[in-house]
Design a protein around this motif. Structure first.
Motif: not given
Length: 310
Positions: A201, A264, A267, A270, A273-280
Motif C-alpha cells: 500500500r 484530492e 486521497a 484512503d 482503509q480496509t477495504p480500500v475506497d478507490s473512488g477518490d
C-alpha cells in the motif's frame, strides 16, 4: 595573347560569399547532413547527468535524506510523559509505532508543501535557468530539435522528482525502522496491516503522489517556457497551488472545489482503509493527468513559437 591567372586558393568574391561547398551525396532529402539523426541528439542520460551535477539537485537530495532524520530526532526528543499518558490517538503517536507508520507520517507532513516545492523546482528550473544563462540557444544550435529538447527536459525533471520522492520514502522507511522497529502498520482508526500489505500500500501511495504532484510540476514547466526567470516559474507554480489550497477550505464554494488541482491531495490516505475506497483515488489520478496534459501542451505550444535569443 591569352594570359593564365594562377589560382591563389581564395577563389572569386562570388565563390567566397557562398561559403564552403557541400557534397550533394552527403545531404539527406530533408536537407540535413547525412548521418544526422534527431533522435540521437540530447539523449536522456546526457540530460540527467547535466541536471544531476547541478548544486540544486544535490541539495534537494540531501534535504530528502536529512528531513526524516530531523523528524526522528524531534519525535525522540519530544516524547514527554504527558504525551505518553494522552489516550487520544493522533498522527504523531501512531508515527512512533513502527518504521512504516513513521514513513506515512513523513508523507503526510510533506505532501502539502515540501514535495510541492520539490516538483516545482525540478520542472520550473529546467528551461528558464538555461534561458537565463544564455545556453539555451546554443543547445538548439547543436542542432537539437525544439520539441525533442523540451521532451528530454520534461522527462529528466520527472525522473528527478520521482527520484526525490522515492529517496525520502526509502530514507524514512529505513531510518524509521531502525528507530521504531519494523512492525506492522497501525492506522489512527485502529486498523492493523501486516508488513507485506503495508509495503504494497505504501508503494501505491508513492505512485499516487508521483502522479498527483505532476499538476504543480507541469504548471511550473509551462511557466518555465514563458519566462527566463527560474524563480518566477517555481514561485508562480507554488503560489498558485497555495491559493487553490486556501480556496479549498471555503465551504461556500461547494462542488466547485472538487475540480481544484488540490482537491484530492490526500486521497492516498484512503489506502489505509480496509477495504480500500478507490473512488477518490481514481478521480484524483484522472484529474491530475488531465491538468498535467493541459499544462504540458501549453508549454510545448508556447516554446514552439518562442523566439529564443538568449
Amino acid at each position: 595573347m591569352s594570359t593564365v591567372r594562377e589560382n591563389d586558393g581564395r577563389g572569386s568574391a562570388a565563390d567566397r560569399g557562398r561559403g564552403p561547398a557541400v557534397d550533394p551525396e552527403h545531404v539527406q532529402p530533408t536537407g540535413a547532413v547525412a548521418g544526422y539523426r534527431p533522435e540521437r541528439t540530447l539523449r536522456l542520460s546526457v540530460e540527467l547527468r547535466r541536471q544531476f551535477r547541478r548544486r540544486r539537485t544535490l541539495g534537494v537530495l540531501v534535504l530528502m535524506v536529512a528531513l526524516p532524520l530531523i523528524l526522528i530526532a524531534a519525535l525522540q526528543l519530544g516524547g514527554t510523559e504527558e504525551a505518553e499518558e494522552n489516550a487520544r490517538i493522533n498522527l504523531v503517536d501512531v508515527a512512533t509505532s513502527s518504521g512504516l507508520n513513521f514513513t506515512l507520517f513523513v508523507l503526510f507532513a510533506t505532501t502539502s508543501f515540501f514535495l510541492v516545492v520539490v516538483y516545482a523546482l525540478f520542472f520550473g528550473d529546467t528551461v528558464a535557468s538555461e534561458a537565463q544563462w544564455g545556453s539555451l540557444r546554443y543547445t538548439l544550435a547543436t542542432p537539437v530539435p525544439r520539441m525533442r529538447l523540451l521532451r528530454q527536459k520534461w522527462l529528466a525533471a520527472f525522473v528527478l522528482s520521482v527520484g526525490a520522492l522515492v529517496t525520502i520514502v526509502v530514507t524514512a522507511l529505513v531510518a524509521g525502522g531502525i528507530a521504531f522497529g519494523f512492525d506492522a502498520v497501525q492506522t489512527p482508526v485502529g486498523v492493523t496491516l501486516g508488513q507485506g500489505e503495508g509495503l504494497l500500500r505504501l508503494a501505491g501511495m508513492v505512485g499516487y503522489l508521483a502522479v498527483h504532484l505532476l499538476v504543480v510540476g507541469t504548471l511550473a514547466f509551462w511557466l518555465s517556457t514563458v519566462t527566463d526567470a527560474p524563480l518566477a516559474a517555481v514561485g508562480g507554480a507554488v503560489f498558485t497551488m497555495f491559493v487553490f489550497a486556501i480556496l479549498d477550505q471555503v465551504e461556500q464554494l461547494g462542488s466547485i472545489r472538487d475540480y481544484f488541482p488540490t482537491a484530492e491531495e490526500f486521497a492516498w490516505t484512503d489506502l489505509l482503509q480496509t477495504p480500500v475506497d478507490s473512488g477518490d483515488l481514481f478521480r484524483g489520478v484522472v484529474q491530475s493527468l488531465v491538468y498535467a496534459a493541459v499544462f504540458t501542451a501549453l508549454g510545448f505550444r508556447h516554446f514552439s513559437r518562442r523566439d529564443v535569443t538568449s
